[in-house]
Design a protein around this motif. Structure first.
Motif, PDB file in Angstrom:
ATOM      1  N   VAL A   1     100.404  -1.458 -29.777  1.00 32.81           N
ATOM      2  CA  VAL A   1     100.257  -1.136 -31.206  1.00 32.81           C
ATOM      3  C   VAL A   1     100.904   0.445 -31.285  1.00 32.81           C
ATOM      4  O   VAL A   1     100.574   1.356 -30.487  1.00 32.81           O
ATOM      5  CB  VAL A   1      99.028  -1.144 -31.506  1.00 32.81           C
ATOM      6  CG1 VAL A   1      98.849  -0.832 -33.225  1.00 32.81           C
ATOM      7  CG2 VAL A   1      98.097  -2.435 -31.341  1.00 32.81           C
ATOM      8  N   ILE A   2     101.863   0.424 -32.163  1.00 27.70           N
ATOM      9  CA  ILE A   2     102.560   1.905 -32.430  1.00 27.70           C
ATOM     10  C   ILE A   2     102.276   2.100 -33.962  1.00 27.70           C
ATOM     11  O   ILE A   2     102.905   1.794 -34.816  1.00 27.70           O
ATOM     12  CB  ILE A   2     103.944   1.820 -32.100  1.00 27.70           C
ATOM     13  CG1 ILE A   2     104.164   1.340 -30.536  1.00 27.70           C
ATOM     14  CG2 ILE A   2     104.548   3.346 -32.106  1.00 27.70           C
ATOM     15  CD1 ILE A   2     105.846   1.453 -30.074  1.00 27.70           C
ATOM     16  N   PRO A   3     101.689   3.196 -34.211  1.00 26.63           N
ATOM     17  CA  PRO A   3     101.378   3.764 -35.575  1.00 26.63           C
ATOM     18  C   PRO A   3     102.671   4.525 -35.910  1.00 26.63           C
ATOM     19  O   PRO A   3     103.172   5.261 -35.209  1.00 26.63           O
ATOM     20  CB  PRO A   3     100.383   4.551 -35.543  1.00 26.63           C
ATOM     21  CG  PRO A   3      99.918   4.993 -34.099  1.00 26.63           C
ATOM     22  CD  PRO A   3     100.440   4.118 -33.175  1.00 26.63           C
ATOM     23  N   SER A   4     102.892   4.583 -37.226  1.00 24.41           N
ATOM     24  CA  SER A   4     104.273   5.395 -37.464  1.00 24.41           C
ATOM     25  C   SER A   4     103.955   5.789 -39.094  1.00 24.41           C
ATOM     26  O   SER A   4     103.538   5.098 -39.730  1.00 24.41           O
ATOM     27  CB  SER A   4     105.552   4.563 -37.422  1.00 24.41           C
ATOM     28  OG  SER A   4     106.684   5.338 -37.683  1.00 24.41           O
TER      29      SER A   4
ATOM     30  N   LEU B   1      97.783   1.662 -26.416  1.00 27.24           N
ATOM     31  CA  LEU B   1      98.162   2.400 -27.817  1.00 27.24           C
ATOM     32  C   LEU B   1      99.449   3.457 -27.323  1.00 27.24           C
ATOM     33  O   LEU B   1      99.061   4.232 -26.322  1.00 27.24           O
ATOM     34  CB  LEU B   1      96.807   3.203 -28.325  1.00 27.24           C
ATOM     35  CG  LEU B   1      95.896   2.581 -28.979  1.00 27.24           C
ATOM     36  CD1 LEU B   1      95.466   1.164 -28.319  1.00 27.24           C
ATOM     37  CD2 LEU B   1      94.850   3.330 -29.521  1.00 27.24           C
ATOM     38  N   ILE B   2     100.434   3.438 -27.981  1.00 29.68           N
ATOM     39  CA  ILE B   2     101.612   4.043 -27.899  1.00 29.68           C
ATOM     40  C   ILE B   2     101.959   5.010 -29.200  1.00 29.68           C
ATOM     41  O   ILE B   2     101.527   4.298 -30.347  1.00 29.68           O
ATOM     42  CB  ILE B   2     102.624   3.284 -27.452  1.00 29.68           C
ATOM     43  CG1 ILE B   2     102.335   2.564 -26.217  1.00 29.68           C
ATOM     44  CG2 ILE B   2     103.842   4.130 -27.252  1.00 29.68           C
ATOM     45  CD1 ILE B   2     102.159   3.407 -24.922  1.00 29.68           C
ATOM     46  N   ASP B   3     102.611   6.015 -29.230  1.00 27.80           N
ATOM     47  CA  ASP B   3     102.919   6.942 -30.355  1.00 27.80           C
ATOM     48  C   ASP B   3     104.484   6.555 -30.663  1.00 27.80           C
ATOM     49  O   ASP B   3     105.324   6.350 -29.587  1.00 27.80           O
ATOM     50  CB  ASP B   3     102.550   8.234 -30.407  1.00 27.80           C
ATOM     51  CG  ASP B   3     100.969   8.402 -30.733  1.00 27.80           C
ATOM     52  OD1 ASP B   3     100.481   7.410 -31.249  1.00 27.80           O
ATOM     53  OD2 ASP B   3     100.403   9.305 -30.509  1.00 27.80           O
ATOM     54  N   ASP B   4     104.868   6.971 -31.679  1.00 31.12           N
ATOM     55  CA  ASP B   4     106.178   6.493 -32.223  1.00 31.12           C
ATOM     56  C   ASP B   4     107.148   7.773 -31.661  1.00 31.12           C
ATOM     57  O   ASP B   4     108.413   7.721 -31.985  1.00 31.12           O
ATOM     58  CB  ASP B   4     106.589   6.094 -33.510  1.00 31.12           C
ATOM     59  CG  ASP B   4     106.390   7.445 -34.595  1.00 31.12           C
ATOM     60  OD1 ASP B   4     105.967   8.342 -34.167  1.00 31.12           O
ATOM     61  OD2 ASP B   4     106.969   7.074 -35.786  1.00 31.12           O
ATOM     62  N   ASP B   5     106.701   8.852 -31.124  1.00 28.90           N
ATOM     63  CA  ASP B   5     107.416  10.018 -30.720  1.00 28.90           C
ATOM     64  C   ASP B   5     107.544  10.236 -29.224  1.00 28.90           C
ATOM     65  O   ASP B   5     107.777  10.965 -28.696  1.00 28.90           O
ATOM     66  CB  ASP B   5     107.005  11.487 -31.167  1.00 28.90           C
ATOM     67  CG  ASP B   5     105.570  11.671 -30.884  1.00 28.90           C
ATOM     68  OD1 ASP B   5     105.023  10.879 -30.420  1.00 28.90           O
ATOM     69  OD2 ASP B   5     104.984  12.852 -31.312  1.00 28.90           O
TER      70      ASP B   5
END
Length: 408
Positions: free
Chosen positions: A6-9, A140-144
């Motif tokens: 899941v990547i929140p942006s 859990l991964i981030d979009d940057d």
């Protein structure tokens, strides 16, 4: 084990409009007329050897009037990414349908647990969505960020859910590589930072955990954009929406209280390429002050409860433990006084006033959060009830259909 990444942006109004009063505040949301970092993050998945997972992108709008624009923007990015995996979009329209479904079942009391507002709520969706998609593992991964290790997913699943020296690995923390390739933070030395010492404490913790053997070891810190969480943990323990930021380490604390353990894998890294910081020093310091005050109060208000573990600031040394002890108030006073003098020497009256205001606001914050441990207990009970309810086959099927419909 079925896995969902899941990547929140986060997305803001067009650049010519900018932030408006009432808009949600995030560190660096992308203006909806820009492309941002999301496409780069998704395309970096191509390097991975193991692509046997679902991808969910959570599109977060900072204002209700741009929600449709944000959904269309992110849908276009996903479709143009050219990654050979199942990629799903989840945004405000999908959340509304889930709220409507729960309300139709007389379960509207669970709706406040599922929100696209604030970092902790969004992290809760990062584990709730894998839950209703039937996954055992949430990544859990981030979009940057970008993947540079082709074996990342192999490593992510190597220990999770297994026993390690007598303990179950309920969650695995990876770590960030900075743009220069080092895991250490590069921070400019300023007089006020000598009193605060956050970067110093973080680097000490990184050296003691990331650089140390064995490869897998218990950790006092985690990174929200590189977390692997087993369903045995995320169906029981939620992120706490009351913490203003630092929800990742706060989650580690919550997990420990409920008997779950986080382990850091010194081989599980991801490159972190964040946009430049735009918030002034006094504002960034204020948010850190609030998070540490909240976490300290949560520890201070613990009471012995069956099947829960009492944890102490020393369990999180050197970071964040250094900011959870009795001298935190003195740290706040001294560092903000020095920061105010620094602003004053540069002729920045507003910065000086805001730095001094941090001192008084810190006292008010404590008064406004009198029982964070008790609140956590109530939150956890509601969360576990909701997760159990949404495991029912009929509910699970309808919720998964909401996510999967309308993706084209």
């Amino acid at each position: 084990m079925k896995t969902t990444m899941v990547i929140p942006s986060y997305w803001a109004r067009e650049s010519r409009v900018g932030w408006r009063e009432g808009d949600a505040v995030f560190d660096h949301p992308t203006p909806v007329d820009y492309d941002g970092t999301l496409l780069r993050a998704i395309q970096s998945i191509n390097i991975l050897d193991d692509k046997d997972f679902q991808l969910v992108i959570i599109a977060v709008a900072t204002s209700p009037d741009i929600e449709k624009d944000v959904e269309e923007k992110v849908k276009g990015i996903i479709s143009s990414a050219g990654v050979d995996i199942e990629a799903l979009l989840f945004s405000h329209s999908h959340l509304m349908q889930i709220h409507q479904l729960l309300s139709s079942k007389d379960k509207e009391r669970y709706n406040p647990l599922l929100q696209l507002d604030g970092y902790s709520n969004i992290r809760n969706l990062c584990v709730f969505l894998p839950h209703i998609l039937g996954s055992e593992i949430a990544v859990l991964i981030d979009d940057d960020e970008v993947f540079e290790d082709s074996a990342f997913m192999n490593k992510a699943g190597e220990f999770i859910g297994q026993r390690f020296f007598g303990s179950v690995v309920d969650a695995v923390a990876g770590y960030y590589l900075q743009p220069d390739g080092d895991y250490r933070l590069k921070a400019e030395f300023l007089p006020w930072t000598a009193y605060w010492g956050q970067s110093e404490a973080m680097n000490q913790a990184f050296d003691e955990v990331i650089a140390a053997k064995p490869r897998l070891k218990e950790t006092p810190f985690v990174f929200g954009g590189n977390m692997i969480i087993h369903r045995d943990l995320f169906r029981v323990v939620p992120f706490d929406p009351n913490v203003p930021r630092g929800e990742d380490i706060d989650y580690l604390m919550n997990a420990r209280m409920f008997g779950f353990k986080f382990f850091l894998d010194s081989e599980l890294s991801i490159r972190h390429l964040p946009p430049p910081k735009t918030h002034p020093a006094w504002q960034r310091l204020r948010m850190d002050i609030f998070r540490f005050l909240f976490e300290k109060a949560k520890l201070d208000t613990q009471i012995p409860i069956s099947n829960m573990d009492m944890v102490s600031p020393e369990d999180f040394d050197p970071y964040p433990g250094r900011f959870l002890k009795a001298d935190l108030e003195d740290k706040i006073y001294r560092s903000n006084l020095m920061l105010a003098l620094d602003y004053l020497s540069k002729g920045d009256k507003t910065g000086c006033e805001e730095a001094l205001n941090n001192i008084s606001l810190s006292k008010l914050f404590v008064k406004n959060h009198p029982d964070p441990f008790g609140n956590l207990l109530r939150l956890q009970k509601s969360w576990q009830e909701m997760m159990a309810y949404t495991e029912r086959k009929d509910v699970l099927l309808k919720m998964s259909e909401i996510i999967k419909e309308g993706q084209e």
